[in-house]
Structure formats: C-alpha cells, structure tokens
Design a protein around this motif. Structure first.
Motif, mmCIF file in Angstrom:
data_model
loop_
_atom_site.group_PDB
_atom_site.id
_atom_site.type_symbol
_atom_site.label_atom_id
_atom_site.label_comp_id
_atom_site.label_asym_id
_atom_site.label_seq_id
_atom_site.Cartn_x
_atom_site.Cartn_y
_atom_site.Cartn_z
ATOM 1 N N HIS A 1 0.586 -0.590 -3.605
ATOM 2 C CA HIS A 1 0.846 0.195 -4.800
ATOM 3 C C HIS A 1 0.711 1.682 -4.494
ATOM 4 O O HIS A 1 0.148 2.069 -3.471
ATOM 5 N N LYS B 1 -0.106 5.573 -6.412
ATOM 6 C CA LYS B 1 -0.744 6.173 -7.569
ATOM 7 C C LYS B 1 -0.547 7.685 -7.499
ATOM 8 O O LYS B 1 -0.754 8.292 -6.449
ATOM 9 N N SER C 1 -1.379 11.566 -8.107
ATOM 10 C CA SER C 1 -2.564 12.413 -8.170
ATOM 11 C C SER C 1 -2.079 13.850 -8.112
ATOM 12 O O SER C 1 -1.830 14.385 -7.033
ATOM 13 N N THR D 1 0.926 11.891 -3.949
ATOM 14 C CA THR D 1 0.974 10.453 -4.193
ATOM 15 C C THR D 1 0.025 9.767 -3.230
ATOM 16 O O THR D 1 0.041 10.044 -2.035
ATOM 17 N N GLN E 1 -6.180 3.964 1.964
ATOM 18 C CA GLN E 1 -5.508 4.989 1.171
ATOM 19 C C GLN E 1 -4.858 6.018 2.090
ATOM 20 O O GLN E 1 -5.468 6.486 3.039
ATOM 21 N N LEU F 1 5.275 11.034 -7.164
ATOM 22 C CA LEU F 1 5.531 9.626 -7.457
ATOM 23 C C LEU F 1 6.973 9.419 -7.903
ATOM 24 O O LEU F 1 7.582 8.396 -7.602
ATOM 25 N N ARG G 1 7.242 0.210 -12.118
ATOM 26 C CA ARG G 1 6.451 1.330 -12.619
ATOM 27 C C ARG G 1 5.674 0.858 -13.836
ATOM 28 O O ARG G 1 6.248 0.564 -14.884
ATOM 29 N N SER H 1 1.680 6.946 -13.878
ATOM 30 C CA SER H 1 1.024 7.290 -12.621
ATOM 31 C C SER H 1 0.901 6.128 -11.637
ATOM 32 O O SER H 1 0.249 6.276 -10.617
ATOM 33 N N THR H 2 1.514 4.994 -11.906
ATOM 34 C CA THR H 2 1.322 3.833 -11.036
ATOM 35 C C THR H 2 2.623 3.093 -10.766
ATOM 36 O O THR H 2 3.371 2.788 -11.676
ATOM 37 N N GLN I 1 -8.434 -4.628 -8.600
ATOM 38 C CA GLN I 1 -8.375 -3.364 -9.308
ATOM 39 C C GLN I 1 -7.662 -3.594 -10.638
ATOM 40 O O GLN I 1 -6.631 -4.261 -10.687
ATOM 41 N N ILE J 1 -5.650 -2.095 -13.908
ATOM 42 C CA ILE J 1 -4.833 -0.968 -14.349
ATOM 43 C C ILE J 1 -4.490 -1.197 -15.809
ATOM 44 O O ILE J 1 -4.025 -2.276 -16.181
#
Length: 102
Positions: free
Chosen positions: A17, A19, A21, A25, A34, A41, A55, A59-60, A82, A84
């Motif tokens: 995935h 994300k 920031s 990205t 990471q 993104l 999507r 943001s993900t 995790q 979301i």
C-alpha cells in the motif's frame, strides 16, 4: 509518464500500500518496510491505474490482495493488521470491486 526511481528498488509487485504524507508518498512493501518517494500519491495513482490498486481515501492506495477484511465500523483491515478508516461513500464501491475480483 516518468517512472520514479524508487520503483527500481521496490518493484510494483512487492508494494502492499501507499500512503500520502504532505507532498511525499510512503510506500510499504509486503514485509511492512517503509520507503519514501518525492512523488505525490496522485502521481502514483495515475501510474498504477492498470495495476490491482484501489484508492480507499484521499491519502491511501491499497493493493486488492492486501485487504484482509472490510469491517462493519467503516474500517479496512490490512494483512499487516493495520486499520484504515473508510469513508461511508466508499464502502459500497469497495465491496463491489472486491466481489468482482474474488
């Protein structure tokens, strides 16, 4: 479309995935390592349009096969445990897309 150099280090098939920031990205691989890219993104979403990514929110971006469960409380559980949060209007779209794949 120019391919980001980060994709030389992390192949698309290994990305679980992405994300957003700020203007960067964060790319996560299947081992949950990471990696950071200076591309947005939105750029990755356009680059991966023919890949099995969806999507979830602003943001993900998640690989279909990495989704473990769509929860009842507007959440998506990934294989790395995790959570979301999922917008209400995306629940029906996500369920339809996942049913087409399965």
């Amino acid at each position: 479309m120019k391919t980001p150099k980060i994709l030389d280090q992390v192949p698309i098939s290994e990305i679980s995935h992405l994300k957003a920031s700020a203007n960067y990205t964060l790319l996560f691989d299947k081992e949950n390592n990471q990696h950071i890219s200076a591309y947005s993104l939105k750029y990755f979403a356009q680059l991966l349009v023919n890949q099995p990514f969806i999507r979830l929110d602003r943001s993900t971006l998640v690989r279909h096969s990495f989704i473990k469960k769509v929860g009842e409380a507007n959440t998506v559980l990934l294989q790395n445990n995790q959570l979301i949060n999922l917008p209400r209007r995306k629940i029906k779209v996500l369920n339809q897309e996942l049913s087409l794949i399965a």
